[in-house]
Write a protein that holds these residues in place. Structure first.
Motif, PDB file in Angstrom:
ATOM      1  N   GLN A   4       0.829  -1.194   0.000  1.00 31.78           N
ATOM      2  CA  GLN A   4       0.000   0.000   0.000  1.00 31.78           C
ATOM      3  C   GLN A   4       0.871   1.254   0.000  1.00 31.78           C
ATOM      4  N   PRO A   5       0.480   2.266  -0.777  1.00 34.73           N
ATOM      5  CA  PRO A   5       1.208   3.534  -0.693  1.00 34.73           C
ATOM      6  C   PRO A   5       0.967   4.166   0.674  1.00 34.73           C
ATOM      7  N   LEU A   6       1.984   4.824   1.227  1.00 39.28           N
ATOM      8  CA  LEU A   6       1.902   5.447   2.542  1.00 39.28           C
ATOM      9  C   LEU A   6       1.696   6.949   2.374  1.00 39.28           C
ATOM     10  N   HIS A   7       0.577   7.443   2.889  1.00 45.27           N
ATOM     11  CA  HIS A   7       0.256   8.868   2.829  1.00 45.27           C
ATOM     12  C   HIS A   7       0.234   9.426   4.248  1.00 45.27           C
ATOM     13  N   HIS A  26      -1.675  14.226  -0.689  1.00 44.70           N
ATOM     14  CA  HIS A  26      -1.413  13.387  -1.858  1.00 44.70           C
ATOM     15  C   HIS A  26      -2.681  13.000  -2.610  1.00 44.70           C
ATOM     16  N   CYS A  27      -3.747  12.649  -1.863  1.00 47.19           N
ATOM     17  CA  CYS A  27      -4.939  12.129  -2.540  1.00 47.19           C
ATOM     18  C   CYS A  27      -6.217  12.877  -2.183  1.00 47.19           C
ATOM     19  N   GLY A  28      -6.153  13.826  -1.266  1.00 42.39           N
ATOM     20  CA  GLY A  28      -7.326  14.615  -0.935  1.00 42.39           C
ATOM     21  C   GLY A  28      -8.216  14.028   0.146  1.00 42.39           C
ATOM     22  N   THR A  50      -6.877   2.764  -1.303  1.00 46.00           N
ATOM     23  CA  THR A  50      -5.830   1.740  -1.222  1.00 46.00           C
ATOM     24  C   THR A  50      -4.632   2.207  -0.407  1.00 46.00           C
ATOM     25  N   ALA A  51      -4.560   3.511  -0.115  1.00 44.87           N
ATOM     26  CA  ALA A  51      -3.407   4.053   0.612  1.00 44.87           C
ATOM     27  C   ALA A  51      -3.545   3.813   2.109  1.00 44.87           C
ATOM     28  N   LEU A  52      -2.402   3.673   2.757  1.00 43.40           N
ATOM     29  CA  LEU A  52      -2.334   3.571   4.206  1.00 43.40           C
ATOM     30  C   LEU A  52      -2.073   4.975   4.718  1.00 43.40           C
ATOM     31  N   HIS A  53      -3.034   5.521   5.468  1.00 44.39           N
ATOM     32  CA  HIS A  53      -2.925   6.891   5.952  1.00 44.39           C
ATOM     33  C   HIS A  53      -2.444   6.907   7.393  1.00 44.39           C
ATOM     34  N   VAL A  54      -1.427   7.718   7.661  1.00 49.09           N
ATOM     35  CA  VAL A  54      -0.902   7.880   9.014  1.00 49.09           C
ATOM     36  C   VAL A  54      -0.912   9.359   9.351  1.00 49.09           C
ATOM     37  N   GLY A  55      -0.966   9.661  10.641  1.00 48.48           N
ATOM     38  CA  GLY A  55      -1.008  11.050  11.073  1.00 48.48           C
ATOM     39  C   GLY A  55       0.373  11.644  11.187  1.00 48.48           C
ATOM     40  N   GLY A  56       0.456  12.939  11.030  1.00 47.77           N
ATOM     41  CA  GLY A  56       1.722  13.638  11.188  1.00 47.77           C
ATOM     42  C   GLY A  56       1.692  14.977  10.513  1.00 47.77           C
ATOM     43  N   GLY A  57       2.694  15.776  10.782  1.00 45.77           N
ATOM     44  CA  GLY A  57       2.753  17.095  10.176  1.00 45.77           C
ATOM     45  C   GLY A  57       1.720  18.021  10.776  1.00 45.77           C
ATOM     46  N   GLY A  58       1.478  19.116  10.138  1.00 50.02           N
ATOM     47  CA  GLY A  58       0.499  20.071  10.638  1.00 50.02           C
ATOM     48  C   GLY A  58       0.911  20.612  11.989  1.00 50.02           C
ATOM     49  N   LEU A  59      -0.049  20.819  12.873  1.00 48.08           N
ATOM     50  CA  LEU A  59       0.216  21.395  14.176  1.00 48.08           C
ATOM     51  C   LEU A  59       0.572  20.347  15.223  1.00 48.08           C
ATOM     52  N   ARG A  60       0.381  19.096  14.932  1.00 45.42           N
ATOM     53  CA  ARG A  60       0.684  18.033  15.877  1.00 45.42           C
ATOM     54  C   ARG A  60       1.373  16.904  15.120  1.00 45.42           C
ATOM     55  N   THR A  62       1.356  13.478  15.611  1.00 39.85           N
ATOM     56  CA  THR A  62       0.638  12.238  15.328  1.00 39.85           C
ATOM     57  C   THR A  62      -0.843  12.410  15.603  1.00 39.85           C
ATOM     58  N   MET A  63      -1.608  11.545  14.974  1.00 42.23           N
ATOM     59  CA  MET A  63      -3.043  11.539  15.207  1.00 42.23           C
ATOM     60  C   MET A  63      -3.321  10.814  16.504  1.00 42.23           C
ATOM     61  N   PRO A  64      -4.533  10.960  17.068  1.00 43.26           N
ATOM     62  CA  PRO A  64      -4.889  10.223  18.275  1.00 43.26           C
ATOM     63  C   PRO A  64      -4.742   8.726  18.057  1.00 43.26           C
ATOM     64  N   ALA A  65      -4.308   8.016  19.054  1.00 44.44           N
ATOM     65  CA  ALA A  65      -3.982   6.594  18.954  1.00 44.44           C
ATOM     66  C   ALA A  65      -5.030   5.726  18.269  1.00 44.44           C
ATOM     67  N   PRO A  66      -6.315   5.859  18.562  1.00 44.40           N
ATOM     68  CA  PRO A  66      -7.256   4.942  17.929  1.00 44.40           C
ATOM     69  C   PRO A  66      -7.389   5.137  16.427  1.00 44.40           C
ATOM     70  N   PHE A  67      -6.867   6.229  15.871  1.00 44.28           N
ATOM     71  CA  PHE A  67      -7.051   6.497  14.454  1.00 44.28           C
ATOM     72  C   PHE A  67      -5.776   6.336  13.649  1.00 44.28           C
ATOM     73  N   ARG A  68      -4.659   5.993  14.288  1.00 44.65           N
ATOM     74  CA  ARG A  68      -3.424   5.787  13.539  1.00 44.65           C
ATOM     75  C   ARG A  68      -3.493   4.494  12.745  1.00 44.65           C
ATOM     76  N   LEU A  69      -2.921   4.509  11.576  1.00 42.33           N
ATOM     77  CA  LEU A  69      -2.808   3.331  10.713  1.00 42.33           C
ATOM     78  C   LEU A  69      -4.150   2.665  10.439  1.00 42.33           C
ATOM     79  N   ASN A  70      -5.198   3.488  10.305  1.00 33.90           N
ATOM     80  CA  ASN A  70      -6.538   2.963  10.037  1.00 33.90           C
ATOM     81  C   ASN A  70      -6.951   1.904  11.061  1.00 33.90           C
ATOM     82  N   ALA A  71      -6.494   2.050  12.291  1.00 36.57           N
ATOM     83  CA  ALA A  71      -6.795   1.079  13.341  1.00 36.57           C
ATOM     84  C   ALA A  71      -8.270   1.135  13.714  1.00 36.57           C
ATOM     85  N   THR A  72      -8.801  -0.006  14.103  1.00 37.33           N
ATOM     86  CA  THR A  72     -10.161  -0.057  14.603  1.00 37.33           C
ATOM     87  C   THR A  72     -10.151   0.452  16.035  1.00 37.33           C
TER      88      THR A  72
END
Length: 103
Positions: A4-7, A26-28, A50-60, A62-72
C-alpha cells in the motif's frame, strides 16, 4: 512489508468544538476527528482507499492513537453483570419508578 502507498495526513484546522480536520495532500482524503465526549472519525472525502494513511505534520506530530494506521477503535470492555450496586439516595427515585413501571 505492505504494498500500500503510505500517505501522511496533516492537521489542517482545529474547530472551536475541539474537532480536528485532517487531510492528505497526496490524494485529498479528509477526516474530521472528535475526541470528546466520544472518539469518532468522520470521513469527509474518501481520497485513495488503497493508501495507508498515518497522522503527522500540521500542528501536531501524530493523530490520536485509535485512528493511527486505520486502526479499529478499541471499545471499552462491558461486563454483562456489574455486580452488586450500592443503593444510594440518588438511586431511590429511579428504583421506585422502575418498580412502578414493572421493570
Amino acid at each position: 512489508m505492505s504494498d500500500q502507498p503510505l500517505h501522511t495526513l496533516q492537521l489542517r484546522h482545529r474547530h472551536a468544538s475541539g474537532a480536528e480536520e485532517w487531510s492528505c495532500p497526496h490524494c485529498g482524503r479528509r477526516l474530521l476527528i472528535n475526541l470528546s465526549p466520544v472518539r469518532r472519525r468522520t470521513v469527509l472525502a474518501e481520497g485513495d482507499p488503497t493508501a495507508l494513511h498515518v497522522g503527522g505534520g500540521g500542528l501536531r506530530q501524530t493523530m490520536p492513537a485509535p485512528f493511527r494506521l486505520n486502526a479499529t477503535p478499541r471499545l471499552p470492555v462491558v461486563h454483562d453483570e456489574p455486580g452488586p450496586i450500592p443503593v444510594t439516595d440518588a438511586l431511590l427515585p429511579w428504583i421506585r419508578w422502575m418498580e412502578q413501571a414493572g421493570l
